[in-house]
Design a protein around this motif. Sequence first.
Motif, PDB file in Angstrom:
ATOM      1  N   ASN A 207      48.829  39.095  57.151  1.00 26.69           N
ATOM      2  CA  ASN A 207      49.562  38.922  58.442  1.00 26.69           C
ATOM      3  C   ASN A 207      51.087  38.607  58.270  1.00 26.69           C
ATOM      4  O   ASN A 207      51.831  39.092  58.702  1.00 26.69           O
ATOM      5  N   LEU A 208      51.301  37.786  57.197  1.00 23.76           N
ATOM      6  CA  LEU A 208      52.855  37.427  57.070  1.00 23.76           C
ATOM      7  C   LEU A 208      53.379  38.692  56.324  1.00 23.76           C
ATOM      8  O   LEU A 208      54.668  38.892  56.667  1.00 23.76           O
ATOM      9  N   ILE A 209      52.876  39.296  55.410  1.00 25.23           N
ATOM     10  CA  ILE A 209      53.711  40.586  54.778  1.00 25.23           C
ATOM     11  C   ILE A 209      53.891  41.753  55.947  1.00 25.23           C
ATOM     12  O   ILE A 209      55.074  42.253  56.180  1.00 25.23           O
TER      13      ILE A 209
ATOM     14  N   PHE B 237      52.278  32.302  49.312  1.00 26.77           N
ATOM     15  CA  PHE B 237      51.526  32.576  50.677  1.00 26.77           C
ATOM     16  C   PHE B 237      50.413  33.538  50.556  1.00 26.77           C
ATOM     17  O   PHE B 237      49.405  33.380  51.136  1.00 26.77           O
ATOM     18  N   PHE B 238      50.687  34.578  49.901  1.00 25.04           N
ATOM     19  CA  PHE B 238      49.639  35.773  49.807  1.00 25.04           C
ATOM     20  C   PHE B 238      48.555  35.375  48.693  1.00 25.04           C
ATOM     21  O   PHE B 238      47.560  35.923  49.076  1.00 25.04           O
ATOM     22  N   VAL B 239      48.916  34.655  47.742  1.00 26.54           N
ATOM     23  CA  VAL B 239      47.956  34.300  46.677  1.00 26.54           C
ATOM     24  C   VAL B 239      46.591  33.953  46.982  1.00 26.54           C
ATOM     25  O   VAL B 239      45.630  34.516  46.510  1.00 26.54           O
TER      26      VAL B 239
ATOM     27  N   SER C  38      34.174  31.873  48.499  1.00 27.24           N
ATOM     28  CA  SER C  38      33.288  30.889  48.058  1.00 27.24           C
ATOM     29  C   SER C  38      34.068  30.032  46.912  1.00 27.24           C
ATOM     30  O   SER C  38      33.731  28.823  46.893  1.00 27.24           O
ATOM     31  N   ALA C  39      34.746  30.494  46.152  1.00 27.70           N
ATOM     32  CA  ALA C  39      35.405  29.838  45.046  1.00 27.70           C
ATOM     33  C   ALA C  39      36.606  28.870  45.890  1.00 27.70           C
ATOM     34  O   ALA C  39      36.580  27.589  45.479  1.00 27.70           O
ATOM     35  N   ALA C  40      37.148  29.454  46.759  1.00 34.39           N
ATOM     36  CA  ALA C  40      38.106  28.593  47.749  1.00 34.39           C
ATOM     37  C   ALA C  40      37.349  27.377  48.422  1.00 34.39           C
ATOM     38  O   ALA C  40      37.940  26.283  48.461  1.00 34.39           O
ATOM     39  N   ALA C  41      36.238  27.778  48.856  1.00 27.72           N
ATOM     40  CA  ALA C  41      35.551  26.551  49.495  1.00 27.72           C
ATOM     41  C   ALA C  41      35.062  25.533  48.826  1.00 27.72           C
ATOM     42  O   ALA C  41      34.910  24.503  49.151  1.00 27.72           O
ATOM     43  N   ILE C  42      34.524  25.891  47.373  1.00 30.32           N
ATOM     44  CA  ILE C  42      34.264  24.881  46.405  1.00 30.32           C
ATOM     45  C   ILE C  42      35.464  23.869  46.246  1.00 30.32           C
ATOM     46  O   ILE C  42      35.422  22.682  46.135  1.00 30.32           O
ATOM     47  N   ALA C  43      36.609  24.763  45.965  1.00 33.98           N
ATOM     48  CA  ALA C  43      37.740  23.838  45.793  1.00 33.98           C
ATOM     49  C   ALA C  43      38.144  22.820  47.077  1.00 33.98           C
ATOM     50  O   ALA C  43      38.447  21.425  47.029  1.00 33.98           O
TER      51      ALA C  43
ATOM     52  N   TRP D  66      44.530  28.831  55.318  1.00 34.94           N
ATOM     53  CA  TRP D  66      45.248  28.781  54.134  1.00 34.94           C
ATOM     54  C   TRP D  66      44.930  29.919  53.538  1.00 34.94           C
ATOM     55  O   TRP D  66      45.791  30.605  52.516  1.00 34.94           O
ATOM     56  N   ALA D  67      43.711  30.579  53.403  1.00 28.75           N
ATOM     57  CA  ALA D  67      43.358  32.083  52.847  1.00 28.75           C
ATOM     58  C   ALA D  67      43.553  33.152  53.490  1.00 28.75           C
ATOM     59  O   ALA D  67      43.897  34.267  53.045  1.00 28.75           O
ATOM     60  N   GLY D  68      43.895  33.117  55.146  1.00 33.49           N
ATOM     61  CA  GLY D  68      44.357  34.260  55.786  1.00 33.49           C
ATOM     62  C   GLY D  68      45.635  34.732  56.072  1.00 33.49           C
ATOM     63  O   GLY D  68      45.781  35.530  56.803  1.00 33.49           O
TER      64      GLY D  68
END
Length: 321
Positions: A199-201, A140-142, A149-154, A193-195
């Motif tokens: 907070n989880l940790i 979940f942290f990765v 920007s890279a995540a948005a492209i995916a 997904w990215a955020g």
Amino acid sequence: MTMTTTTTTTARAQRGGDRRATRPPSRLPQGLRAWFRVIPFMGPHLVLFAVFGLFPACFGIYVAFTQWNLIGDPQWVGLDNFRVLFDTDHAFHRIFMNGLWNTILFVVVGVPLLIAVPLVLAVMLSRKDLRGANVFQGIFFVPGLIAVSAAAIAWNLVFNREFGPINHYLGTDISFTTTQPWAWTTIFVLTVWAGIGGNLIIYRSAISAVPQELYEVASIDGAGAVRSFFNVTLPSIRLPLLYTTVMTTTVSFNVFAQPLMLTNGGPADSTTVLMMEVRDLAFGGGPSIAGVASAMAVLLGLVLMAISAIQFFIMYRRTDV
């Protein structure tokens, strides 16, 4: 010889003690003297903060009271830029209100998701009978380590209308990034997904510090998992909740990359947030209107300060109960 040396040493010590005793006390308060001792260690960080934080912020506030195109010298205009933003007949007012409304909409929906989803996952991963909890936490942290920007492209590929896997497996033909409410849905999916990792940790660490005796007492009183969560877990992690709520709200008000990369503000400017409007006015293709853009940023900062103060007042007041 030894007695003479000892006598001499004792006399020097007495004279030194007399001088220290007669030395006038420092006029600086003790707290201020402590700050002077700490400043050499804080110096490098203070310099970096001043150069890359304090000075740009102060200069941005100054520009908000000027008319400037980023080329010539700023011309002082006072409150004219702010009057324009509150003039209902002016185009800048409509731009400002549209961007502010979209930003607030993102905060109202995104912040609860970024608080609730990591909290639920943290509670699930804190179960003693769950194996591989640390592995799931790492998974979940990765996403938070990946550039937006890279995540948005995916994710653009995932939501693609023609060859995206969602439309393919669901048998639908939805243009996710160009129609509402799907455009906002894609932004929130990427954001959560990215955020959630950070907070989880924090939540999992806070939950692990809750004394197990409290859960045992709650179980004896007949409390189930849900009641234990609301009556034991939540009250015990109030300070981490306060911290993550304020920080998540601050970051969410500065949202920029997700709507820019996924929807480019569309459809029909329905996902154009205020930071995109500031960027377009100050660094867009046409003449720069840096003064109005800075005025928008200053007003956004005031809104953020007010909301953060309200959050501190409400949540910190509850922690004192």
